[in-house]
Design a protein around this motif. Sequence first.
Motif, PDB file in Angstrom:
ATOM      1  N   ASP A 228      53.296  87.596  52.615  1.00 60.09           N
ATOM      2  CA  ASP A 228      54.176  86.716  52.933  1.00 60.09           C
ATOM      3  C   ASP A 228      55.356  86.948  52.161  1.00 60.09           C
ATOM      4  OD1 ASP A 228      51.974  86.052  54.900  1.00 60.09           O
ATOM      5  OD2 ASP A 228      51.301  84.778  54.149  1.00 60.09           O
ATOM      6  N   LYS A 229      54.877  86.110  51.511  1.00 57.74           N
ATOM      7  CA  LYS A 229      56.824  86.393  50.042  1.00 57.74           C
ATOM      8  C   LYS A 229      57.054  87.506  49.764  1.00 57.74           C
ATOM      9  CE  LYS A 229      57.982  85.599  45.431  1.00 57.74           C
ATOM     10  NZ  LYS A 229      56.895  85.217  44.109  1.00 57.74           N
ATOM     11  N   TRP A 230      56.385  88.782  50.135  1.00 56.17           N
ATOM     12  CA  TRP A 230      57.015  90.143  50.111  1.00 56.17           C
ATOM     13  C   TRP A 230      57.839  90.281  51.201  1.00 56.17           C
ATOM     14  CZ3 TRP A 230      58.460  89.824  45.528  1.00 56.17           C
ATOM     15  CH2 TRP A 230      57.710  88.978  44.645  1.00 56.17           C
ATOM     16  N   ALA A 231      57.220  90.736  52.360  1.00 56.60           N
ATOM     17  CA  ALA A 231      57.468  90.563  53.622  1.00 56.60           C
ATOM     18  C   ALA A 231      58.921  89.943  54.202  1.00 56.60           C
ATOM     19  CB  ALA A 231      56.512  90.590  54.361  1.00 56.60           C
ATOM     20  N   THR A 232      59.306  88.626  53.621  1.00 54.11           N
ATOM     21  CA  THR A 232      59.807  87.408  53.483  1.00 54.11           C
ATOM     22  C   THR A 232      61.654  88.029  52.444  1.00 54.11           C
ATOM     23  OG1 THR A 232      58.155  85.612  53.875  1.00 54.11           O
ATOM     24  CG2 THR A 232      61.015  84.963  53.992  1.00 54.11           C
ATOM     25  N   PHE A 233      61.596  88.319  51.688  1.00 54.03           N
ATOM     26  CA  PHE A 233      61.696  88.614  51.259  1.00 54.03           C
ATOM     27  C   PHE A 233      62.427  89.927  50.840  1.00 54.03           C
ATOM     28  CE2 PHE A 233      62.265  92.155  47.410  1.00 54.03           C
ATOM     29  CZ  PHE A 233      63.550  91.440  45.772  1.00 54.03           C
TER      30      PHE A 233
ATOM     31  N   THR B 186      63.321  90.800  54.244  1.00 60.09           N
ATOM     32  CA  THR B 186      63.670  90.849  55.795  1.00 60.09           C
ATOM     33  C   THR B 186      64.986  89.875  55.096  1.00 60.09           C
ATOM     34  OG1 THR B 186      62.255  90.363  57.108  1.00 60.09           O
ATOM     35  CG2 THR B 186      63.341  89.568  57.986  1.00 60.09           C
ATOM     36  N   LEU B 187      64.649  89.521  54.278  1.00 65.66           N
ATOM     37  CA  LEU B 187      65.741  88.501  53.547  1.00 65.66           C
ATOM     38  C   LEU B 187      67.672  88.973  53.119  1.00 65.66           C
ATOM     39  CD1 LEU B 187      67.490  85.061  52.898  1.00 65.66           C
ATOM     40  CD2 LEU B 187      65.492  85.412  51.008  1.00 65.66           C
ATOM     41  N   ASN B 188      67.105  90.215  52.365  1.00 69.44           N
ATOM     42  CA  ASN B 188      67.420  90.628  50.966  1.00 69.44           C
ATOM     43  C   ASN B 188      68.160  91.969  52.008  1.00 69.44           C
ATOM     44  OD1 ASN B 188      67.892  89.711  48.809  1.00 69.44           O
ATOM     45  ND2 ASN B 188      65.478  89.404  48.811  1.00 69.44           N
ATOM     46  N   PHE B 189      67.020  92.804  52.591  1.00 72.93           N
ATOM     47  CA  PHE B 189      68.002  93.676  53.394  1.00 72.93           C
ATOM     48  C   PHE B 189      68.189  93.717  54.081  1.00 72.93           C
ATOM     49  CE2 PHE B 189      65.145  94.731  49.197  1.00 72.93           C
ATOM     50  CZ  PHE B 189      67.056  95.017  48.887  1.00 72.93           C
ATOM     51  N   GLN B 190      67.996  93.141  55.151  1.00 74.87           N
ATOM     52  CA  GLN B 190      67.747  92.760  57.065  1.00 74.87           C
ATOM     53  C   GLN B 190      66.501  94.115  57.622  1.00 74.87           C
ATOM     54  OE1 GLN B 190      71.101  92.109  55.327  1.00 74.87           O
ATOM     55  NE2 GLN B 190      69.564  90.782  55.101  1.00 74.87           N
TER      56      GLN B 190
ATOM     57  N   ARG C  21      73.586  75.587  49.577  1.00 71.24           N
ATOM     58  CA  ARG C  21      73.272  77.262  48.692  1.00 71.24           C
ATOM     59  C   ARG C  21      72.213  78.099  49.665  1.00 71.24           C
ATOM     60  NH1 ARG C  21      70.132  76.704  43.912  1.00 71.24           N
ATOM     61  NH2 ARG C  21      69.454  74.514  45.002  1.00 71.24           N
ATOM     62  N   TYR C  22      71.649  76.788  50.821  1.00 68.23           N
ATOM     63  CA  TYR C  22      70.559  76.920  51.704  1.00 68.23           C
ATOM     64  C   TYR C  22      71.322  77.486  53.021  1.00 68.23           C
ATOM     65  CZ  TYR C  22      66.204  77.258  54.531  1.00 68.23           C
ATOM     66  OH  TYR C  22      65.659  77.612  54.990  1.00 68.23           O
ATOM     67  N   LEU C  23      72.787  76.933  53.160  1.00 60.97           N
ATOM     68  CA  LEU C  23      74.068  77.140  54.431  1.00 60.97           C
ATOM     69  C   LEU C  23      73.730  78.989  53.709  1.00 60.97           C
ATOM     70  CD1 LEU C  23      75.168  76.735  56.976  1.00 60.97           C
ATOM     71  CD2 LEU C  23      77.088  75.933  55.473  1.00 60.97           C
ATOM     72  N   LEU C  24      74.672  78.936  52.554  1.00 64.03           N
ATOM     73  CA  LEU C  24      74.833  80.172  52.510  1.00 64.03           C
ATOM     74  C   LEU C  24      73.929  81.735  52.846  1.00 64.03           C
ATOM     75  CD1 LEU C  24      76.965  79.933  49.024  1.00 64.03           C
ATOM     76  CD2 LEU C  24      78.203  80.801  51.578  1.00 64.03           C
ATOM     77  N   LEU C  25      72.208  81.150  52.354  1.00 66.17           N
ATOM     78  CA  LEU C  25      71.184  82.050  52.807  1.00 66.17           C
ATOM     79  C   LEU C  25      71.284  82.006  54.020  1.00 66.17           C
ATOM     80  CD1 LEU C  25      68.676  82.968  51.251  1.00 66.17           C
ATOM     81  CD2 LEU C  25      67.845  80.809  51.351  1.00 66.17           C
ATOM     82  N   PHE C  26      71.015  81.115  55.394  1.00 62.31           N
ATOM     83  CA  PHE C  26      70.968  81.130  56.336  1.00 62.31           C
ATOM     84  C   PHE C  26      72.265  82.072  56.725  1.00 62.31           C
ATOM     85  CE2 PHE C  26      71.654  79.150  60.877  1.00 62.31           C
ATOM     86  CZ  PHE C  26      70.431  78.944  61.291  1.00 62.31           C
TER      87      PHE C  26
ATOM     88  N   SER D  12      62.873  79.335  49.104  1.00 60.27           N
ATOM     89  CA  SER D  12      63.465  80.028  49.679  1.00 60.27           C
ATOM     90  C   SER D  12      64.850  80.610  49.088  1.00 60.27           C
ATOM     91  CB  SER D  12      63.643  79.760  50.628  1.00 60.27           C
ATOM     92  OG  SER D  12      62.773  79.067  51.528  1.00 60.27           O
ATOM     93  N   ASP D  13      65.209  79.869  48.293  1.00 62.48           N
ATOM     94  CA  ASP D  13      66.851  80.192  47.779  1.00 62.48           C
ATOM     95  C   ASP D  13      66.283  81.385  46.770  1.00 62.48           C
ATOM     96  OD1 ASP D  13      67.906  78.972  49.190  1.00 62.48           O
ATOM     97  OD2 ASP D  13      68.390  77.041  48.268  1.00 62.48           O
ATOM     98  N   ALA D  14      65.098  80.988  45.828  1.00 62.04           N
ATOM     99  CA  ALA D  14      64.672  81.902  44.661  1.00 62.04           C
ATOM    100  C   ALA D  14      64.518  83.347  45.214  1.00 62.04           C
ATOM    101  CB  ALA D  14      63.261  81.490  44.135  1.00 62.04           C
ATOM    102  N   LEU D  15      64.267  83.421  46.387  1.00 63.80           N
ATOM    103  CA  LEU D  15      63.460  84.827  46.716  1.00 63.80           C
ATOM    104  C   LEU D  15      64.852  85.844  47.436  1.00 63.80           C
ATOM    105  CD1 LEU D  15      61.224  84.190  49.760  1.00 63.80           C
ATOM    106  CD2 LEU D  15      60.793  84.971  47.506  1.00 63.80           C
TER     107      LEU D  15
END
Length: 658
Positions: free
Chosen positions: A603-608, A610-614, A2-7, A172-175
């Motif tokens: 920190d949490k929402w900024a990462t959320f 970037t992670l989901n919407f680049q 799962r973490y690899l897919l996230l990466f 991290s996966d949960a985000l």
Amino acid sequence: MRYLLLFITLLSTSVFSQTLDPIEWNAGIEKETEDTYVLKFTAKLDKGWHLYSIHEVETDEIAPVPTEFTFYPTPDTYELVGETIEPKGIEKFDKIFEMDIKYFEEKVTFTQKIKRINPNLKSVKAEVFFSICDDERCLAPETVEFDISFSGAASENKGDASAITDNDRNKSDALHIDIQGKEKFPSEEVEKKSYFNIFILGFLGGLIALLTPCVFPMIPLTVSFFTKSANNKKKGMFNAILYGFFIFAIYVLLSLPFHLLDSVDPEILNNISTNVTLNILFFVIFIVFAISFFGYFEITLPASWSNKLDSKATSIGGIVGVFFMALTLALVSFSCTGPILGSLLGGSLSTDGGAMQLSFGMGGFGLALALPFGLFALFPNWLNSLPKSGGWLNTVKVVLGFIELALAFKFLSNADLVEHWGLLKREIFIGIWIVIGIGMVLYLFGKIRFPHDGPLQKLSTARKTLGVVTLAFVIYLLPGLTNTAYANLKLLSGFPPPLFYSVYEKEAHGPLGLNAYTDFEEGVKAAKAQNKPIMLDFTGWACVNCRKMEEQVWSHPEIIEILKDRYTLISLYVDDRKKLSDNERFKFLKPDGRVKNIKTIGDKWATFQTLNFQNNSQPYYVLLDSNMNMLNRTTAYTPDVKEYLKWLKTGLKNHNSK
């Protein structure tokens, strides 16, 4: 796995990838004496971006995020000498924050003097916390850590990727959310504005102006002058038509100065439309116009102007003389046309059409005034069918006075909505309109009179009909005073204050009084329960353009009504510095190998984001359904009210079609 897919997701480069990195930090050290050193932190910014001062503004209100430096001295290692020093920078008053702010552009160096106590100390650890903005967006606050060696070498401390635990990976996966349908919504070109509606409104305004006592009597007199004074019939017809053309041209020319303003700053007309002072000024002007229409005084331009133009029109023959005659009419009729033109100007500046929209409106107005002179010159027998001048012209003028009075409170309402004074809640606004409507009904049925009204012998059919229509409109307004399902008044949607701005409504906790969820999962649950689409708002407490969008775009009555009634609003603040509990904190491994410590809600929402919407800029808006299907393309800072409204409506349409 799962973490690899996230990466891999983070590494992907799609058309939606808009992650920005317009700042570069470097650190260094200089030796001053045997045991004192100067730490230097240099930021290089891309053109157009700025970094805020280290000095926090002392206020209880929302303010820019100050740049912060953190050091970790201990009694047996080193100590700080004085405070961190910054250069002069740029200082100015910010209209959004309503305070003086200081910031830096292009390149800035901060210094901190230290004294080394332990001669065996090899390096100093330091970190900088900062946020940067440009004219359209801000980026979520970031922290950069440095290891600075006393030998002169300095490197960014990217963290230890090997220290990432299974718990960190799970959090991290949960985000990550599985968003569907991004490929359906590539970037769209902004739709070109249609000016047909404003042209028609201007034309209707011109037709109304024709029925006023300043203009109507001039039609047969002017046409007769041209047709009888000319050497031949064709020459008279040509002059009358030319006269009409010049009337049209004069009113179009009046809009040209606004094109100059538009060329200097394309957003200037849109910016002043939300200006509180301007809206109050229009309120006062419209009240004055209304009193003038009621007959208590006349608004006229200096008589010397019209006399001088009239003499020129008489002394100068040919085309130039006809032009001066048209200009004389425009000045002489100003007491009647001025208020109507003021309504057109105020309406244009209260929208986002800019100077071109105003030109189309003025063109429509001028064309309506000009047509009768050309048509009656071509068909002079029609003059016999015109009604005779009389008291009905004054009735038209007084009715316009009531309309001007009602419009005045629209401008006061605009100012009230922006500043949240609470003076004109929806029910109070509607109540004022009801009182104005009752006054107009009483006037039309002869129960009240104004200074220029003569004795009322008999009510005409037109006056009775208009009185009945006005009474019906007043009855239609009455449910707007209630707290029922009938209070919506859909025929007036976008004109009175929105439904949420009510004396019955309890105070909410989002922007502009909207109910906004500040936790994503909580908001999604609410959206599912309400069967509503989601408006995901990535914002910041200190985001200038987020406030601009809320105050200048969201405050538009139709937009705020949609956000309140038809979307579930989730506002995620990327600069919220409230600490997460120890159990909620974790380390996040970025694609570039750096480790980010997720310690705060921001920190949490900024990462959320970037992670989901680049994307890492704010404001940033996403429309989703509760199953994480995209409903429209994403958008950011959009000062164009019509474009943003269309974007919201497209999302609703796509949601309802599922």
